[in-house]
Design a protein around this motif. Structure first.
Motif, PDB file in Angstrom:
ATOM      1  N   LEU A 238      -0.262   4.826  16.244  1.00 24.45           N
ATOM      2  CA  LEU A 238       0.085   5.551  15.032  1.00 24.45           C
ATOM      3  C   LEU A 238       0.653   4.835  13.868  1.00 24.45           C
ATOM      4  CD1 LEU A 238       1.803   8.622  16.730  1.00 24.45           C
ATOM      5  CD2 LEU A 238      -0.346   8.696  15.493  1.00 24.45           C
ATOM      6  N   ALA A 239       1.138   3.644  14.459  1.00 22.31           N
ATOM      7  CA  ALA A 239       2.033   2.807  13.417  1.00 22.31           C
ATOM      8  C   ALA A 239       0.769   2.091  12.726  1.00 22.31           C
ATOM      9  CB  ALA A 239       3.073   1.771  14.041  1.00 22.31           C
ATOM     10  N   VAL A 240      -0.090   1.524  13.354  1.00 19.34           N
ATOM     11  CA  VAL A 240      -1.437   0.781  13.112  1.00 19.34           C
ATOM     12  C   VAL A 240      -2.032   1.678  11.957  1.00 19.34           C
ATOM     13  CG1 VAL A 240      -3.396  -0.165  13.392  1.00 19.34           C
ATOM     14  CG2 VAL A 240      -1.327  -0.813  14.646  1.00 19.34           C
ATOM     15  N   LEU A 241      -2.395   2.961  12.488  1.00 14.57           N
ATOM     16  CA  LEU A 241      -2.849   4.025  11.477  1.00 14.57           C
ATOM     17  C   LEU A 241      -2.362   4.098   9.935  1.00 14.57           C
ATOM     18  CD1 LEU A 241      -5.405   5.381  12.508  1.00 14.57           C
ATOM     19  CD2 LEU A 241      -4.060   7.634  12.911  1.00 14.57           C
ATOM     20  N   LEU A 242      -1.044   4.187  10.132  1.00  9.18           N
ATOM     21  CA  LEU A 242      -0.429   4.265   8.957  1.00  9.18           C
ATOM     22  C   LEU A 242      -0.503   2.961   7.897  1.00  9.18           C
ATOM     23  CD1 LEU A 242       3.137   5.401  10.200  1.00  9.18           C
ATOM     24  CD2 LEU A 242       1.718   6.896   8.672  1.00  9.18           C
ATOM     25  N   ILE A 243      -0.376   1.787   8.665  1.00  9.14           N
ATOM     26  CA  ILE A 243      -0.300   0.595   7.826  1.00  9.14           C
ATOM     27  C   ILE A 243      -1.992   0.279   7.512  1.00  9.14           C
ATOM     28  CG2 ILE A 243      -0.649  -1.188   9.641  1.00  9.14           C
ATOM     29  CD1 ILE A 243       1.783  -1.756   7.190  1.00  9.14           C
ATOM     30  N   ALA A 244      -2.862   0.926   8.214  1.00 10.09           N
ATOM     31  CA  ALA A 244      -4.383   0.565   8.020  1.00 10.09           C
ATOM     32  C   ALA A 244      -4.786   1.478   6.827  1.00 10.09           C
ATOM     33  CB  ALA A 244      -5.049   0.762   9.122  1.00 10.09           C
ATOM     34  N   ALA A 245      -4.367   2.670   6.839  1.00 14.34           N
ATOM     35  CA  ALA A 245      -4.954   3.569   5.778  1.00 14.34           C
ATOM     36  C   ALA A 245      -4.464   3.005   4.310  1.00 14.34           C
ATOM     37  CB  ALA A 245      -4.058   4.975   6.039  1.00 14.34           C
ATOM     38  N   VAL A 246      -3.148   2.827   4.389  1.00 11.46           N
ATOM     39  CA  VAL A 246      -2.494   2.353   3.234  1.00 11.46           C
ATOM     40  C   VAL A 246      -3.199   0.873   2.639  1.00 11.46           C
ATOM     41  CG1 VAL A 246      -0.355   1.499   2.045  1.00 11.46           C
ATOM     42  CG2 VAL A 246      -0.216   3.410   3.548  1.00 11.46           C
ATOM     43  N   THR A 247      -3.226   0.065   3.626  1.00 15.33           N
ATOM     44  CA  THR A 247      -3.621  -1.352   3.358  1.00 15.33           C
ATOM     45  C   THR A 247      -4.995  -1.223   2.583  1.00 15.33           C
ATOM     46  OG1 THR A 247      -2.072  -2.166   5.002  1.00 15.33           O
ATOM     47  CG2 THR A 247      -3.994  -3.772   4.089  1.00 15.33           C
ATOM     48  N   ALA A 248      -5.786  -0.285   3.412  1.00 20.28           N
ATOM     49  CA  ALA A 248      -7.406  -0.220   2.929  1.00 20.28           C
ATOM     50  C   ALA A 248      -7.263  -0.034   1.622  1.00 20.28           C
ATOM     51  CB  ALA A 248      -7.951   0.771   3.826  1.00 20.28           C
ATOM     52  N   LEU A 249      -6.378   0.924   1.124  1.00 17.56           N
ATOM     53  CA  LEU A 249      -6.766   1.369  -0.345  1.00 17.56           C
ATOM     54  C   LEU A 249      -5.757   0.328  -1.350  1.00 17.56           C
ATOM     55  CD1 LEU A 249      -7.900   3.619  -2.045  1.00 17.56           C
ATOM     56  CD2 LEU A 249      -5.828   4.745  -1.935  1.00 17.56           C
ATOM     57  N   ALA A 250      -4.732  -0.034  -0.918  1.00 20.90           N
ATOM     58  CA  ALA A 250      -3.551  -0.725  -1.808  1.00 20.90           C
ATOM     59  C   ALA A 250      -3.505  -2.202  -1.403  1.00 20.90           C
ATOM     60  CB  ALA A 250      -2.378   0.093  -1.792  1.00 20.90           C
ATOM     61  N   GLY A 251      -4.024  -2.637  -0.424  1.00 23.58           N
ATOM     62  CA  GLY A 251      -3.777  -3.761  -0.115  1.00 23.58           C
ATOM     63  C   GLY A 251      -2.768  -4.024   0.654  1.00 23.58           C
ATOM     64  N   PRO A 252      -2.058  -5.148   1.180  1.00 27.25           N
ATOM     65  CA  PRO A 252      -1.005  -5.313   2.068  1.00 27.25           C
ATOM     66  C   PRO A 252       0.404  -5.376   1.333  1.00 27.25           C
ATOM     67  CG  PRO A 252      -2.318  -7.504   2.071  1.00 27.25           C
ATOM     68  CD  PRO A 252      -2.900  -6.410   1.043  1.00 27.25           C
ATOM     69  N   ILE A 253       0.780  -4.297   0.813  1.00 24.19           N
ATOM     70  CA  ILE A 253       1.970  -4.146   0.018  1.00 24.19           C
ATOM     71  C   ILE A 253       3.115  -4.851   0.919  1.00 24.19           C
ATOM     72  CG2 ILE A 253       3.670  -2.998  -1.175  1.00 24.19           C
ATOM     73  CD1 ILE A 253       1.255  -0.799  -1.656  1.00 24.19           C
ATOM     74  N   ALA A 254       3.771  -6.068   0.547  1.00 22.49           N
ATOM     75  CA  ALA A 254       4.609  -6.564   1.047  1.00 22.49           C
ATOM     76  C   ALA A 254       6.060  -6.069   1.303  1.00 22.49           C
ATOM     77  CB  ALA A 254       4.971  -8.148   0.728  1.00 22.49           C
ATOM     78  N   PHE A 255       6.777  -6.081   2.501  1.00 19.60           N
ATOM     79  CA  PHE A 255       8.043  -5.749   2.404  1.00 19.60           C
ATOM     80  C   PHE A 255       8.611  -4.536   2.604  1.00 19.60           C
ATOM     81  CE2 PHE A 255      12.337  -7.601   1.362  1.00 19.60           C
ATOM     82  CZ  PHE A 255      12.529  -8.419   2.201  1.00 19.60           C
ATOM     83  N   VAL A 256       7.899  -3.371   2.249  1.00 18.05           N
ATOM     84  CA  VAL A 256       8.376  -2.077   2.278  1.00 18.05           C
ATOM     85  C   VAL A 256       8.496  -1.701   3.757  1.00 18.05           C
ATOM     86  CG1 VAL A 256       7.783   0.407   1.749  1.00 18.05           C
ATOM     87  CG2 VAL A 256       7.184  -1.501   0.129  1.00 18.05           C
ATOM     88  N   ALA A 257       7.510  -2.180   4.686  1.00 21.90           N
ATOM     89  CA  ALA A 257       7.662  -1.987   6.132  1.00 21.90           C
ATOM     90  C   ALA A 257       9.016  -2.807   6.384  1.00 21.90           C
ATOM     91  CB  ALA A 257       6.313  -2.132   6.762  1.00 21.90           C
ATOM     92  N   LEU A 258       8.942  -3.976   6.246  1.00 19.75           N
ATOM     93  CA  LEU A 258      10.313  -4.854   6.633  1.00 19.75           C
ATOM     94  C   LEU A 258      11.660  -4.294   6.507  1.00 19.75           C
ATOM     95  CD1 LEU A 258      10.388  -7.410   8.494  1.00 19.75           C
ATOM     96  CD2 LEU A 258      10.892  -8.397   6.264  1.00 19.75           C
ATOM     97  N   VAL A 259      11.607  -4.087   5.279  1.00 22.34           N
ATOM     98  CA  VAL A 259      13.053  -3.807   4.745  1.00 22.34           C
ATOM     99  C   VAL A 259      13.539  -2.400   4.715  1.00 22.34           C
ATOM    100  CG1 VAL A 259      12.607  -3.425   2.212  1.00 22.34           C
ATOM    101  CG2 VAL A 259      14.517  -4.951   3.034  1.00 22.34           C
ATOM    102  N   SER A 260      12.652  -1.256   4.620  1.00 18.66           N
ATOM    103  CA  SER A 260      12.894   0.016   4.528  1.00 18.66           C
ATOM    104  C   SER A 260      13.870   0.591   5.818  1.00 18.66           C
ATOM    105  CB  SER A 260      11.930   0.830   4.393  1.00 18.66           C
ATOM    106  OG  SER A 260      11.207   0.558   3.242  1.00 18.66           O
ATOM    107  N   PRO A 261      13.550   0.127   7.043  1.00 20.21           N
ATOM    108  CA  PRO A 261      14.142   0.710   8.113  1.00 20.21           C
ATOM    109  C   PRO A 261      15.573  -0.101   8.070  1.00 20.21           C
ATOM    110  CG  PRO A 261      12.111  -0.152   8.927  1.00 20.21           C
ATOM    111  CD  PRO A 261      12.152  -0.611   7.591  1.00 20.21           C
ATOM    112  N   GLN A 262      15.601  -1.388   7.813  1.00 25.37           N
ATOM    113  CA  GLN A 262      16.970  -2.157   7.483  1.00 25.37           C
ATOM    114  C   GLN A 262      18.113  -1.417   6.431  1.00 25.37           C
ATOM    115  OE1 GLN A 262      18.017  -4.594   9.521  1.00 25.37           O
ATOM    116  NE2 GLN A 262      16.144  -4.461  10.647  1.00 25.37           N
ATOM    117  N   LEU A 263      17.271  -0.934   5.146  1.00 28.44           N
ATOM    118  CA  LEU A 263      18.090  -0.353   4.286  1.00 28.44           C
ATOM    119  C   LEU A 263      18.672   1.047   4.841  1.00 28.44           C
ATOM    120  CD1 LEU A 263      15.867  -1.250   0.971  1.00 28.44           C
ATOM    121  CD2 LEU A 263      17.965  -2.402   1.837  1.00 28.44           C
ATOM    122  N   ALA A 264      17.692   1.911   5.133  1.00 31.37           N
ATOM    123  CA  ALA A 264      18.113   3.150   5.598  1.00 31.37           C
ATOM    124  C   ALA A 264      19.156   3.060   6.767  1.00 31.37           C
ATOM    125  CB  ALA A 264      16.699   3.733   6.392  1.00 31.37           C
TER     126      ALA A 264
END
Lengths: 347, 323
Positions: free
Chosen positions: A256-282
Motif C-alpha cells: 500500500l505504501a509503495v502504491l501511494l508513493i508510486a502513483a504520486v511519483t509517476a506524475l509529479a516526480g520524487p517530491i522530497a521530504f514530505v514523506a520523511l518529515v510529515s509523520p515527525q511533524l504530526a
C-alpha cells in the motif's frame, strides 16, 4: 530507540483521552489550513481572482472564463497538491513504523531513487516526453522496490536488513543517476533535475484523476490496517505474540505504501521530504509518541499545498519545482520544533 | 587479519601507481621513485599517480572513520558522514561560489567546500545539541536531516537558476579523484590524521556509551564531552575528505558495517579495520574506474557499484551485526 518505543504504548494509555482530544483539534486546524491553502492557490496567478470570489465559484457561482480558469487550469494542481501530500505523508508513516527508524521513508526501499533512474533513462536515452517519463519512473521505482524486498528476504524481512539492503541498492542507483546527469547535455540534465526535485508544474485532470483514485484507495487501505501498524510498531516478536500474522501484514502495508508513493511519483516526480518529515511533524503537533495517521495525512497535504503555493509565487514568473520548497519549509519547521524544546523528542 | 589487510592495502596502493591509460611495470615505478633524473615516467608517477593514490588513502580513511563515528554516536545504522549536513553544506558553498562569486574550477572552490561543510556541521550541532539531562542523539540526527534538507533545497534552487553552477555541481557531486590539485594532499593528510587521533582517543568512551547512558555514566565517562569530541572528529574528517574528493559518503556508510563484521565488538578494533577497508574500497574503485571504460568512470560511481553488492551480501549474512 526501539526499547523506549516498545514500552511507549503502555505508558501512553495514561492520558489517552486527552491525546485523542488534542489529535482531533490538531486535525481540525490542519484541515482548515489545507482549505485556505487551496483557496489561495487558486486565487492567485496571472489572472487573479479574490479569495471570496473563488469560494463563490467553488460553490457553483461562476461562469465563462473564470470557471475555466478555476476548474480546468488551477484546480487540478491545487487538488493534486493536497491529495498527493496526504499520500506521501502516510506512505512515510508506514515505513517509519515498520522500520522503527525516524530516518525511515519510502526512499529506504529505493523507490524514489529507482523512479529517478527510470525517468532519467527515459529522458536522456529514449529522449522521452511526459508519458514516457512517467512510465519510466513507475517501472524504475517498482522494480527497485521489488529488488530490495527480494534481496532483504530471508525467513522474513527484519527491519535492520531491509534498511541495509535499501541503502546499498539506493546508493548504487543514486550514483548511476549522477553519472547519467553528468553525461547528459546541460539543458537535458537541468530538465531532469527539475523532474528529479519533484514538480507539479503543468499537471492536468487527465493525470490527476487516475492518480488521485489510486492514492485515496490506498489511503483507505492503510487506515483500515492502522491497528496492525500500531502493533508492528512494537516490534515483530511482540506483534506475533499478540497473534498477528506479521509477514503478511507487513507485506500488505508495504505494498500500500509503495502504491501511494508510486502513483504520486509517476506524475509529479520524487517530491522530497514530505514523506520523511510529515509523520515527525504530526507526532510533535499532536504531542503523542504513537502513530496518528489522520494528522499525518493532513500535515502532508498542507505541507505540499503550501509548498506549491510558494513554488508558484516566490520567483514568479520562474516556477520552482515544489520539491525544492518542501525540503526548505519542512526542514525549517523541523528545526523550529527541535529548538522549542518543551517536549521530549522521540524517534 | 589486520596485518593481512595492511598488506593488501599496500599492494593496492602499488597497483594504483601501475594501472592506468598508460600501464607501468613495477621496475619502472621503482626507478621513477628512486632515480633522480627526469623522465616521462617519473613525472607521471610523481605528479599524477602518487598524489592520486595518497588522496584515495587519506580521503578513504577519513570518510570511513567519520562514518563509523556517526553510526556509533547516533546508534543508527543509516548514519553516514553526511549526517551533520556536510555534503549539503559543501554543495551549497560550491553553488554560491560558482554562481555568485564567479569562481571556477576545482582549485577555486575546494576551500569554499571545506568551509561550507565545517560551518554547516557547527550549525547542525548548535540546533541539535543534546539538552541537559539527556544524551539522546535523535535530536542531532533530525537536526542534521533538517539542515541538510534546507541546504540541499537552496543549493538545487540556486543551481537551477545558474546553469554554470549546476554544471560544476554535477561534476563534484558524483565524487572523483581525477584532476585534483596535488597541493590539497598535505592539508588533507594533516586533518585526517588529526581527526583519526581524536577518534581513537574517544574509542573507549564510545564503547561505554554503546552500553547505554546510565552504564556509561557509571563507568565514569563524561558523555557530553565525548559527544563533542566525536562530533569534532566527524566534522574534521568528513569535511576535509568531502571537499577533496566530492560526496562519496557511501564509503563511510559501507566500510564500518564491513569492519564491524570482521572485528566483532570494540570500537577501537572496528576503527582499525575501517581505516584499512575504506581506503581499499576507494583505491579499487579508482583503479577500476581508470580501465573500465575508454575515458574514465568516476570513483564515486564505481565505489557504489562495488560497495552495494558487498553491503547487501553482508546484510543477508547470518552475522549481520545490529547497532
Amino acid at each position: 530507540m526501539s526499547r523506549t518505543q516498545s514500552i511507549q504504548p503502555l505508558i501512553a494509555s495514561r492520558s489517552a483521552a486527552h491525546r485523542a482530544a488534542r489529535s482531533r483539534i490538531v486535525s481540525l486546524v490542519l484541515a482548515i489550513a489545507c482549505l485556505a491553502a487551496l483557496v489561495f492557490s487558486i486565487s492567485g496567478g496571472e489572472y487573479s481572482i479574490t479569495p471570496a470570489k473563488v469560494v463563490q465559484i467553488l460553490f457553483g457561482g461562476g461562469e465563462g472564463l473564470e470557471n475555466t480558469i478555476i476548474w480546468q487550469w488551477r484546480m487540478p494542481r491545487a487538488a493534486a497538491a493536497l491529495i498527493f501530500g496526504a499520500g506521501l505523508a502516510v506512505s512515510g508513516a508506514v515505513f517509519q513504523s515498520l522500520t522503527r527508524n525516524p530516518l525511515g521513508s519510502p526512499d529506504i526501499i529505493g523507490f524514489s531513487t529507482g523512479a529517478y533512474t527510470g525517468a532519467l533513462l527515459a529522458l536522456t536515452v529514449a529522449g522521452g516526453g511526459f508519458a514516457l517519463t512517467s512510465f519510466g519512473a513507475l517501472l524504475g521505482g517498482l522494480l527497485t522496490a521489488l529488488l530490495v524486498y527480494l534481496l532483504a528476504w530471508r525467513n522474513g524481512t527484519a527491519g535492520f536488513r531491509l534498511i541495509l539492503v535499501g541503502i546499498g541498492v539506493s546508493a548504487a542507483l543514486a550514483s548511476f543517476n549522477h553519472y547519467l546527469v553528468l553525461r547528459a547535455e546541460l539543458d537535458v540534465a537541468m530538465a531532469a533535475a527539475v523532474w528529479g526535485a519533484g514538480s507539479l508544474n503543468g499537471v492536468t485532470w487527465a493525470g490527476v484523476i487516475p492518480v488521485s483514485i489510486v492514492v485515496i484507495l490506498a489511503l483507505l487501505g492503510v487506515l483500515i490496517g492502522s491497528k496492525s501498524l500500531q502493533m508492528l510498531q512494537m516490534g515483530d516478536d511482540l506483534a506475533s505474540a499478540l497473534g498477528m500474522r506479521v509477514e503478511r501484514a507487513k507485506l500488505v502495508l508495504v505494498v500500500l505504501a509503495v502504491l501511494l508513493i508510486a502513483a504520486v511519483t509517476a506524475l509529479a516526480g520524487p517530491i522530497a521530504f514530505v514523506a520523511l518529515v510529515s509523520p515527525q511533524l504530526a507526532r510533535r503537533l499532536v504531542g503523542s509518541g504513537s502513530l496518528n495517521l489522520i494528522p499525518t495525512a493532513l500535515t502532508g497535504a498542507f505541507l505540499l499545498a503550501f509548498g506549491d503555493l510558494l513554488a508558484q509565487r516566490l520567483f514568479a514568473p520562474i516556477q520552482l519545482p515544489v520539491g525544492v520548497v518542501t525540503v526548505c519549509i519542512g526542514g525549517a519547521y523541523l528545526v523550529y520544533l527541535l529548538n522549542r524544546g518543551t517536549q521530549k523528542i522521540r524517534s | 587479519m589486520l596485518g593481512l589487510l595492511a598488506v593488501v592495502l599496500a599492494l593496492l596502493a602499488v597497483a594504483s601507481l601501475a594501472v592506468g591509460s598508460r600501464a607501468l611495470s613495477l621496475e619502472t615505478i621503482f626507478n621513477a621513485l628512486t632515480a633522480p633524473q627526469e623522465s616521462v615516467e617519473r613525472s607521471l608517477v610523481l605528479s599524477s599517480r602518487l598524489p592520486r593514490s595518497l588522496l584515495a588513502i587519506f580521503a578513504g580513511a577519513g570518510l570511513g572513520v567519520a562514518g563509523l563515528l556517526a553510526q556509533s554516536l547516533t546508534r543508527n545504522p543509516l548514519a553516514e558522514p553526511g549526517i551533520l549536513g556536510v555534503n549539503a553544506g559543501a554543495s551549497l558553498a560550491i553553488v554560491s561560489a560558482v554562481g555568485f562569486l564567479g569562481v571556477s574550477g576545482f582549485a577555486g572552490y575546494v576551500s569554499f567546500a571545506f568551509l561550507g561543510a565545517v560551518l554547516t556541521a557547527a550549525l547542525v550541532y548548535l540546533i541539535g545539541r543534546p539538552r541537559a539531562g539527556s544524551a539522546d542523539p535523535v535530536r542531532l540526527v533530525l537536526s542534521g536531516v533538517a539542515i541538510g534538507a534546507i541546504f540541499t533545497g537552496l543549493g538545487t534552487a540556486l543551481s537551477l537558476v545558474r546553469p554554470q553552477a549546476f554544471d560544476q555541481l554535477r561534476a563534484w557531486t558524483i565524487g572523483s579523484l581525477q584532476g585534483r590539485d596535488a597541493s590539497i594532499i598535505l592539508p588533507l593528510a594533516v586533518l585526517t590524521i588529526l581527526g583519526i587521533a581524536l577518534a581513537a582517543a574517544c574509542s573507549r568512551s564510545l564503547d561505554g556509551l554503546a552500553l547505554g547512558e546510565d552504564a556509561a555514566t557509571a563507568l565514569g565517562i563524561n558523555i557530553h564531552r565525548t559527544q563533542i569530541l566525536v562530533l569534532a572528529a566527524i566534522t574534521i574528517l568528513a569535511a576535509s575528505a568531502t571537499a577533496a574528493v566530492g560526496a562519496i559518503g557511501f564509503i563511510g556508510l559501507m566500510a564500518p558495517h564491513a569492519a564491524r563484521r570482521l572485528a566483532g565488538a570494540g570500537t577501537g578494533w572496528i576503527m582499525a579495520y575501517t581505516c584499512l577497508l575504506a581506503p581499499m574500497l576507494l583505491l579499487v574503485a579508482d583503479v577500476v574506474g581508470r580501465i573500465m571504460l575508454p575515458g574514465e568512470l568516476q570513483a564515486g560511481v564505481v565505489c557504489a557499484f562495488i560497495g552495494a553488492p558487498l553491503l547487501i551480501a553482508l546484510a543477508r549474512g547470518k552475522k549481520a551485526v545490529a547497532l
